[in-house]
Motif scaffolding. Sequence first.
Motif, PDB file in Angstrom:
ATOM      1  N   ALA A 326       0.837  -1.197   0.000  1.00  0.00           N
ATOM      2  CA  ALA A 326       0.000   0.000   0.000  1.00  0.00           C
ATOM      3  C   ALA A 326       0.876   1.252   0.000  1.00  0.00           C
ATOM      4  CB  ALA A 326      -0.914   0.008   1.219  1.00  0.00           C
ATOM      5  N   LEU A 327       0.490   2.256  -0.810  1.00  0.00           N
ATOM      6  CA  LEU A 327       1.225   3.514  -0.844  1.00  0.00           C
ATOM      7  C   LEU A 327       0.731   4.392   0.310  1.00  0.00           C
ATOM      8  CD1 LEU A 327       1.443   4.529  -4.602  1.00  0.00           C
ATOM      9  CD2 LEU A 327       3.262   3.724  -3.116  1.00  0.00           C
ATOM     10  N   GLN A 328       1.423   4.323   1.421  1.00  0.00           N
ATOM     11  CA  GLN A 328       1.025   5.073   2.602  1.00  0.00           C
ATOM     12  C   GLN A 328       2.066   6.156   2.897  1.00  0.00           C
ATOM     13  OE1 GLN A 328       0.521   2.115   5.685  1.00  0.00           O
ATOM     14  NE2 GLN A 328      -1.512   1.561   4.983  1.00  0.00           N
ATOM     15  N   VAL A 329       1.626   7.399   2.848  1.00  0.00           N
ATOM     16  CA  VAL A 329       2.489   8.516   3.225  1.00  0.00           C
ATOM     17  C   VAL A 329       1.786   9.295   4.331  1.00  0.00           C
ATOM     18  CG1 VAL A 329       3.602   8.687   0.973  1.00  0.00           C
ATOM     19  CG2 VAL A 329       1.530  10.022   1.427  1.00  0.00           C
ATOM     20  N   ARG A 330       2.566  10.009   5.123  1.00  0.00           N
ATOM     21  CA  ARG A 330       2.008  10.739   6.265  1.00  0.00           C
ATOM     22  C   ARG A 330       2.504  12.177   6.238  1.00  0.00           C
ATOM     23  NH1 ARG A 330       2.391   7.376  11.801  1.00  0.00           N
ATOM     24  NH2 ARG A 330       1.179   9.211  12.403  1.00  0.00           N
ATOM     25  N   PRO A 331       1.679  13.121   5.764  1.00  0.00           N
ATOM     26  CA  PRO A 331       2.077  14.525   5.756  1.00  0.00           C
ATOM     27  C   PRO A 331       2.441  15.038   7.147  1.00  0.00           C
ATOM     28  CG  PRO A 331       0.123  14.200   4.416  1.00  0.00           C
ATOM     29  CD  PRO A 331       0.354  12.906   5.147  1.00  0.00           C
ATOM     30  N   ARG A 332       1.757  14.511   8.153  1.00  0.00           N
ATOM     31  CA  ARG A 332       2.094  14.797   9.556  1.00  0.00           C
ATOM     32  C   ARG A 332       2.468  13.476  10.219  1.00  0.00           C
ATOM     33  NH1 ARG A 332       0.608  19.886  11.163  1.00  0.00           N
ATOM     34  NH2 ARG A 332      -0.791  21.015   9.737  1.00  0.00           N
ATOM     35  N   TRP A 333       3.635  13.454  10.847  1.00  0.00           N
ATOM     36  CA  TRP A 333       4.125  12.185  11.398  1.00  0.00           C
ATOM     37  C   TRP A 333       5.074  12.489  12.553  1.00  0.00           C
ATOM     38  CZ3 TRP A 333       7.259   8.161   8.019  1.00  0.00           C
ATOM     39  CH2 TRP A 333       7.404   6.968   8.744  1.00  0.00           C
ATOM     40  N   PRO A 334       4.578  12.438  13.800  1.00  0.00           N
ATOM     41  CA  PRO A 334       5.442  12.701  14.948  1.00  0.00           C
ATOM     42  C   PRO A 334       6.608  11.716  15.000  1.00  0.00           C
ATOM     43  CG  PRO A 334       3.132  12.759  15.595  1.00  0.00           C
ATOM     44  CD  PRO A 334       3.177  12.224  14.189  1.00  0.00           C
ATOM     45  N   LEU A 335       7.793  12.230  15.276  1.00  0.00           N
ATOM     46  CA  LEU A 335       8.994  11.389  15.291  1.00  0.00           C
ATOM     47  C   LEU A 335       8.901  10.273  16.318  1.00  0.00           C
ATOM     48  CD1 LEU A 335      11.908  11.098  14.121  1.00  0.00           C
ATOM     49  CD2 LEU A 335      12.680  12.568  15.997  1.00  0.00           C
ATOM     50  N   ASN A 336       8.235  10.559  17.443  1.00  0.00           N
ATOM     51  CA  ASN A 336       8.177   9.540  18.503  1.00  0.00           C
ATOM     52  C   ASN A 336       7.199   8.419  18.201  1.00  0.00           C
ATOM     53  OD1 ASN A 336       5.845  10.998  18.868  1.00  0.00           O
ATOM     54  ND2 ASN A 336       6.336  11.712  20.929  1.00  0.00           N
ATOM     55  N   GLU A 337       6.532   8.479  17.044  1.00  0.00           N
ATOM     56  CA  GLU A 337       5.660   7.372  16.630  1.00  0.00           C
ATOM     57  C   GLU A 337       6.370   6.384  15.734  1.00  0.00           C
ATOM     58  OE1 GLU A 337       2.016   8.717  14.906  1.00  0.00           O
ATOM     59  OE2 GLU A 337       1.391   9.828  16.692  1.00  0.00           O
ATOM     60  N   LEU A 338       7.672   6.591  15.504  1.00  0.00           N
ATOM     61  CA  LEU A 338       8.440   5.684  14.657  1.00  0.00           C
ATOM     62  C   LEU A 338       8.553   4.307  15.308  1.00  0.00           C
ATOM     63  CD1 LEU A 338      11.544   7.502  13.161  1.00  0.00           C
ATOM     64  CD2 LEU A 338       9.784   6.256  11.940  1.00  0.00           C
ATOM     65  N   GLU A 339       8.536   3.291  14.461  1.00  0.00           N
ATOM     66  CA  GLU A 339       8.748   1.925  14.927  1.00  0.00           C
ATOM     67  C   GLU A 339      10.195   1.747  15.340  1.00  0.00           C
ATOM     68  OE1 GLU A 339       8.326  -2.675  13.264  1.00  0.00           O
ATOM     69  OE2 GLU A 339       7.653  -0.972  12.053  1.00  0.00           O
ATOM     70  N   ALA A 340      10.415   1.244  16.549  1.00  0.00           N
ATOM     71  CA  ALA A 340      11.777   1.050  17.039  1.00  0.00           C
ATOM     72  C   ALA A 340      12.475  -0.072  16.272  1.00  0.00           C
ATOM     73  CB  ALA A 340      11.765   0.721  18.527  1.00  0.00           C
ATOM     74  N   LEU A 341      13.786   0.031  16.173  1.00  0.00           N
ATOM     75  CA  LEU A 341      14.557  -1.018  15.518  1.00  0.00           C
ATOM     76  C   LEU A 341      14.681  -2.220  16.438  1.00  0.00           C
ATOM     77  CD1 LEU A 341      17.367   1.148  13.902  1.00  0.00           C
ATOM     78  CD2 LEU A 341      15.375   0.170  12.789  1.00  0.00           C
ATOM     79  N   ALA A 342      14.678  -3.409  15.850  1.00  0.00           N
ATOM     80  CA  ALA A 342      14.774  -4.632  16.647  1.00  0.00           C
ATOM     81  C   ALA A 342      16.139  -4.724  17.316  1.00  0.00           C
ATOM     82  CB  ALA A 342      14.550  -5.837  15.744  1.00  0.00           C
TER      83      ALA A 342
END
Length: 342
Positions: A326-342
């Motif tokens: 799916a082509l999902q983009v987020r014009p607004r995207w808080p940095l703290n919502e990023l998925e953490a690296l394993a």
Amino acid sequence: MRVLGIESSCDETGVAIYDGDRGLLAHQLYSQVKMHAEFGGVVPELASRDHIRKLLPLTEAALKEAGLTRKDIDGVAYTAGPGLIGALMVGAAAARSMAMGLGVPAVGVHHMEGHLLAPMLEDEPPAYPFVALLVSGGHTLLVDVAAPGSYVILGESLDDAAGEAFDKTAKMMGLPYPGGPMLSRIAEKGDPDRFSFPRPMVDRPGMDFSFSGLKTAVRLEIARHAKDEKVDETDMADIASGFQQAVVETLAIKCRRALRATGYRRLVIAGGVSANRHLRQRLDEMAKQEKSRLYYPRSEFCTDNGAMIAYAGWLRLSHGQTADLALQVRPRWPLNELEALA
């Protein structure tokens, strides 16, 4: 792993190739500044159309620079947000199409994570953990970076970002687009101590920012010194210099608080405003006083670029993260919502 990175969040089209073993192999960038200057700011529809025109030629140029073919690419990264939705969709569609055609994984990258990690492209990158000051036209953030992908927001702008304040102040002064860099050049000729502008929110605890009051103070000073709706060059230079010093001192005070709060001894600055010479000098002085070290990317990687997206994408792809079809983009995207690296 060789990753092709695509940046198209606003008015720069960037394409780069990063190799996990050999580092940055190629870096191509096209700026739309001249096109938007006619309108005094970025026109989203024009930006999107220009990304369409430039992306594939820049991709071919990057492959040629790296001495590679498309079949040598192991993954594709693209800016998924934040940014202008049309511009983001262009980059995402091109990246996903390439990845699907080549049979390789793709991953969407957070634009500000790209900036945050840009100093990792230098010969002496910072070790983790560190404090990061991200200063651009759209964002001003202080971030506790404990490890790759592990980010805690310490402070952020409650209104205008620092770069936005520069651009809006430049516009009040009648400077052409893009005004921020031009304001900084004019400020070099001025007396920074002639006008006493406020250092916003430094008299209260915390690490948040606010530049709207400072902007108002500058507007009133411009009006006070205008004669026949014009301000002479000396007054203009002194106002610009005083404004710049107020912004820089405010950022330095908050960065000092962040270093002391975290106990870290490394400070990273990134984003378009991090190219400001006066800001670098002041933060370097402050860092030394705190027995810390300042890190920043080379000037060409301060503004939006594909290299930072290629590196951040390589980091996430190498940890097994990929985007679905799916082509999902987020014009607004808080940095703290990023998925953490394993």
